[in-house]
Design a protein around this motif. Sequence first.
Motif, PDB file in Angstrom:
ATOM      1  N   GLU A  76      17.459 -24.958  61.426  1.00 49.63           N
ATOM      2  CA  GLU A  76      16.462 -23.973  61.204  1.00 49.63           C
ATOM      3  C   GLU A  76      17.354 -22.900  61.669  1.00 49.63           C
ATOM      4  N   GLU A  77      18.211 -22.789  62.838  1.00 46.43           N
ATOM      5  CA  GLU A  77      18.949 -21.418  63.230  1.00 46.43           C
ATOM      6  C   GLU A  77      19.929 -21.696  62.338  1.00 46.43           C
ATOM      7  N   LEU A  78      20.865 -22.887  61.818  1.00 45.15           N
ATOM      8  CA  LEU A  78      21.718 -22.726  61.182  1.00 45.15           C
ATOM      9  C   LEU A  78      21.405 -22.014  59.782  1.00 45.15           C
ATOM     10  N   ALA A  79      20.325 -22.275  59.375  1.00 45.73           N
ATOM     11  CA  ALA A  79      19.851 -21.642  57.895  1.00 45.73           C
ATOM     12  C   ALA A  79      19.827 -20.135  58.041  1.00 45.73           C
ATOM     13  N   GLN A  80      19.563 -19.491  58.919  1.00 44.68           N
ATOM     14  CA  GLN A  80      19.501 -18.238  59.133  1.00 44.68           C
ATOM     15  C   GLN A  80      20.704 -17.661  59.338  1.00 44.68           C
ATOM     16  N   MET A  81      21.795 -18.310  59.500  1.00 46.73           N
ATOM     17  CA  MET A  81      23.325 -17.659  59.739  1.00 46.73           C
ATOM     18  C   MET A  81      23.740 -17.528  58.129  1.00 46.73           C
ATOM     19  N   GLN A  82      24.526 -16.760  58.104  1.00 49.65           N
ATOM     20  CA  GLN A  82      25.285 -16.544  56.699  1.00 49.65           C
ATOM     21  C   GLN A  82      26.428 -17.504  56.582  1.00 49.65           C
ATOM     22  N   PRO A  83      26.272 -18.355  55.544  1.00 55.03           N
ATOM     23  CA  PRO A  83      27.421 -19.408  55.329  1.00 55.03           C
ATOM     24  C   PRO A  83      28.549 -18.519  54.911  1.00 55.03           C
ATOM     25  N   ALA A  87      28.374 -20.336  68.535  1.00 51.16           N
ATOM     26  CA  ALA A  87      27.740 -21.817  68.871  1.00 51.16           C
ATOM     27  C   ALA A  87      26.364 -21.978  69.012  1.00 51.16           C
ATOM     28  N   THR A  88      25.589 -20.679  68.609  1.00 56.63           N
ATOM     29  CA  THR A  88      24.029 -20.627  68.789  1.00 56.63           C
ATOM     30  C   THR A  88      23.288 -22.036  68.077  1.00 56.63           C
ATOM     31  N   PRO A  89      23.882 -22.102  66.872  1.00 60.60           N
ATOM     32  CA  PRO A  89      22.836 -23.108  66.317  1.00 60.60           C
ATOM     33  C   PRO A  89      23.278 -24.484  66.773  1.00 60.60           C
ATOM     34  N   SER A  90      24.203 -24.906  67.712  1.00 62.54           N
ATOM     35  CA  SER A  90      24.358 -26.256  68.173  1.00 62.54           C
ATOM     36  C   SER A  90      24.387 -26.182  69.438  1.00 62.54           C
ATOM     37  N   PRO A  91      23.310 -26.763  69.921  1.00 58.88           N
ATOM     38  CA  PRO A  91      22.922 -26.988  71.621  1.00 58.88           C
ATOM     39  C   PRO A  91      24.141 -27.796  72.024  1.00 58.88           C
TER      40      PRO A  91
END
Length: 199
Positions: A105-112, A44-48
């Motif tokens: 921005e955090e989401l973009a760093q994760m691999q979809p 859940a890191t990309p979603s506060p």
Amino acid sequence: MITTGNPVISIYTEMTPNPETMKFVANKLLYPGKSIDFAEESLATPSPLAKELFGFPFVKSVFIASNFVTLTKTAETEDWQDVIPAIKQFLKEYLENGGVVVNEEELAQMQPVGGNTVHADDDDIVKRVKELLENYVKPAVEMDGGAIQFKSYENGVVNLMLQGSCSGCPSSMITLKAGIEGMMKRMIPEVKEVVAEAE
């Protein structure tokens, strides 16, 4: 005209076909036109917002879409009615205070892992499968608080990923086989079978 800061948020709940999930609908767009599934807290890191929701001990997974959040409860939690008021109050305050739903921005760093976005290098069958999912399947399953994402296509077999209330739902396999597989075979003759995995 006097403005008093952020708009008043109202949250209502909707049952889903999956008894383990509940849909919390807001009168505000949370994640317009997109959806994201967090099967466990560590993802859940990309979603506060999702991180905060995992702070409730009965929350097993979080699915965020256009204007709603679908929560899956732990098996130990007996009744949704016991926990709904706390979740509604939390969501109302979080959204009224302008809390961040998803940090792009955090989401973009994760691999979809997959998704229904058509890419230039998709072959013709994959493009048709993704378009069918986006135009016909997505609106129907979003009403039930879930999502179905494209994962892969190989030798006539379409592999999909079930998210939100679709994940672990007893009726989702019927929907998948009778509904989605039937429609795909009719509209895309190359498709021989549709299989799915929960996240």
